[in-house]
Every structure is written in structure tokens, then in C-alpha cells.
Design a protein around this motif. Structure first.
Motif, mmCIF file in Angstrom:
data_model
loop_
_atom_site.group_PDB
_atom_site.id
_atom_site.type_symbol
_atom_site.label_atom_id
_atom_site.label_comp_id
_atom_site.label_asym_id
_atom_site.label_seq_id
_atom_site.Cartn_x
_atom_site.Cartn_y
_atom_site.Cartn_z
ATOM 1 N N LEU A 45 -9.775 -49.047 -3.109
ATOM 2 C CA LEU A 45 -10.406 -49.255 -1.805
ATOM 3 C C LEU A 45 -10.295 -50.746 -1.504
ATOM 4 O O LEU A 45 -10.846 -51.580 -2.225
ATOM 5 C CB LEU A 45 -11.868 -48.811 -1.826
ATOM 6 N N MET A 46 -9.595 -51.102 -0.438
ATOM 7 C CA MET A 46 -9.204 -52.492 -0.232
ATOM 8 C C MET A 46 -10.043 -53.243 0.800
ATOM 9 O O MET A 46 -9.621 -54.278 1.307
ATOM 10 C CB MET A 46 -7.719 -52.567 0.142
ATOM 11 N N PHE A 47 -11.233 -52.757 1.106
ATOM 12 C CA PHE A 47 -12.134 -53.500 1.999
ATOM 13 C C PHE A 47 -13.560 -53.156 1.624
ATOM 14 O O PHE A 47 -13.826 -52.123 1.012
ATOM 15 C CB PHE A 47 -11.846 -53.215 3.478
ATOM 16 N N GLN A 66 -12.794 -57.812 3.437
ATOM 17 C CA GLN A 66 -12.706 -57.666 1.984
ATOM 18 C C GLN A 66 -13.210 -58.961 1.355
ATOM 19 O O GLN A 66 -12.744 -60.042 1.712
ATOM 20 C CB GLN A 66 -11.242 -57.410 1.597
ATOM 21 N N GLY A 90 -2.431 -55.433 0.911
ATOM 22 C CA GLY A 90 -2.867 -55.684 2.281
ATOM 23 C C GLY A 90 -2.316 -54.642 3.238
ATOM 24 O O GLY A 90 -3.009 -54.173 4.143
ATOM 25 N N ASP A 92 -1.538 -51.597 2.338
ATOM 26 C CA ASP A 92 -2.277 -50.379 2.029
ATOM 27 C C ASP A 92 -3.657 -50.384 2.687
ATOM 28 O O ASP A 92 -4.121 -49.351 3.174
ATOM 29 C CB ASP A 92 -2.412 -50.182 0.517
ATOM 30 N N ALA A 93 -4.317 -51.540 2.724
ATOM 31 C CA ALA A 93 -5.611 -51.634 3.403
ATOM 32 C C ALA A 93 -5.481 -51.233 4.861
ATOM 33 O O ALA A 93 -6.333 -50.516 5.404
ATOM 34 C CB ALA A 93 -6.172 -53.055 3.295
ATOM 35 N N GLN A 96 -5.147 -47.516 5.009
ATOM 36 C CA GLN A 96 -6.452 -46.905 4.747
ATOM 37 C C GLN A 96 -7.315 -46.937 6.009
ATOM 38 O O GLN A 96 -7.972 -45.945 6.358
ATOM 39 C CB GLN A 96 -7.166 -47.629 3.602
ATOM 40 N N TYR A 134 -9.135 -57.748 8.278
ATOM 41 C CA TYR A 134 -8.072 -56.897 8.806
ATOM 42 C C TYR A 134 -8.446 -56.524 10.238
ATOM 43 O O TYR A 134 -9.486 -55.894 10.459
ATOM 44 C CB TYR A 134 -7.940 -55.624 7.961
#
Length: 197
Positions: A45-47, A66, A90, A92-93, A96, A134
């Protein structure tokens, strides 16, 4: 705190605790289908929070942040003696977040990244940075109920400590019914990959 599905659809922001609950399938008490487009769980999970969700017609916007920590997992291996957050994380975030946007707009199913146009990196994220932001402008959202799918396309700017460092154009994510592999690691109808149908 758990949310009714209709209340979830009206939200314009989410805390870290809410995103973690969502990633585990425990935020919505009456999901329209099991799984309901889950986000990855940490560490993927990027954030840490979503600060803005808005929409008007087929267009919209989603913004998330994030928090960077000195001991984040990717700094331990990418690279030794030269720690930097991988640019692909980044990207991938952004996927997502676009998938989550499609769920908030009523998509039902499992999320998948579908591609991106031009991606440019002109900066980096290091262990002593503080916050990555983001910002994604959704260009088009389509809920294709007849195909059991929803697709969102957006372009993103990524900032670290308020400096723009990446751009990602025309990133695409989709939500699809009947593709989740819930009985992992057992072999079943969904245990092999291939084209999405």
C-alpha cells in the motif's frame, strides 16, 4: 469505524486507519460484493491517506500522501549504499489510487493496472524526505455494468516535499468481477493468470 456502502461512496477523504481497514476488507459493513476492489496491504500500500476525492461527470480528481520513513522497506534493498524509492512504486501508487477512484465511483470487483502512457522521472525520493504527494486528474471514468467492469484513466503528478519529480500520463486501472483468487494457495479456476475476460 465501519462504513455503510452508500456512506463510503460519498467520502472525499480517508485516514490511514480507514485505508488499512479497507485493504483487509473490513471497512465497509455491507459491501455490494465480497472483496469490493481491495487495495494492497502494507508494505505494498503506497500511500498513508487520501486527502481529496472529487468528481463531475466522467472526470474527477484524487490526491493522496505517503509518509517517508528512514527505515522504509525499499530503502533497505534499493540500493545498498544508494537508497532511493523505486520509481515503479510511485507508478503503482498511481494505479492503486485510480483503481480506488473507480471503486468510489461505483465499480464492483477486483482492481487491476491496465497500463500507462508516457512516464517521466526527473527527481527521486530519499530516506530523509518527508512527504510524497500524488495528484491525479481523472480524464475519464466508465462503469460498464454489462461487461462487469469499470475503467478509469488519469494523469498524475508526483511531488516530494512539494517538488514535482514524476509525471505519469494516461494511467489506466480497471475493476473486474469474478477474477479474485480468494482460495490461494490452492489450485482453482482463478489460480492461473492470462487475459482478463
Amino acid at each position: 469505524m465501519r462504513l455503510k456502502y452508500q456512506d463510503f461512496l460519498q467520502r472525499t477523504s480517508f485516514s490511514k486507519d480507514e485505508l488499512l481497514a479497507y485493504s483487509w476488507g473490513d471497512l465497509i459493513e455491507d459491501p455490494p460484493i465480497e472483496g469490493c476492489g481491495l487495495l494492497p496491504s502494507p508494505p505494498m500500500l503506497m500511500f498513508d491517506r487520501i486527502t481529496e476525492i472529487s468528481h463531475k461527470g466522467k472526470r474527477g480528481r484524487i490526491v493522496a500522501e505517503q509518509d517517508i520513513s528512514l527505515d522504509d522497506w525499499f530503502f533497505q534493498c534499493h540500493f545498498r549504499q544508494d537508497p532511493v524509492q523505486p520509481g515503479c512504486l510511485g507508478v503503482d501508487a498511481v494505479w492503486q489510487l485510480i483503481g480506488f477512484y473507480a471503486i468510489i465511483r461505483g465499480g464492483k470487483g477486483a482492481g487491476r493496472a491496465l497500463g500507462a502512457g508516457a512516464i517521466e522521472f526527473f527527481g527521486q525520493i530519499r530516506p530523509h524526505n518527508k512527504i510524497v504527494r500524488y495528484e491525479i486528474d481523472i480524464k475519464r471514468f466508465s462503469n460498464m455494468a454489462a461487461q462487469d467492469a469499470a475503467i478509469a484513466i488519469g494523469s498524475a503528478k508526483v511531488f516530494v516535499d512539494d517538488q514535482e519529480i514524476y509525471t505519469i500520463n494516461d494511467a489506466k486501472a480497471g475493476i473486474f468481477k469474478n477474477i479474485q483468487y480468494r482460495d490461494y494457495p490452492h489450485q482453482s479456476a482463478q489460480s492461473l493468470g492470462g487475459q482478463l475476460t
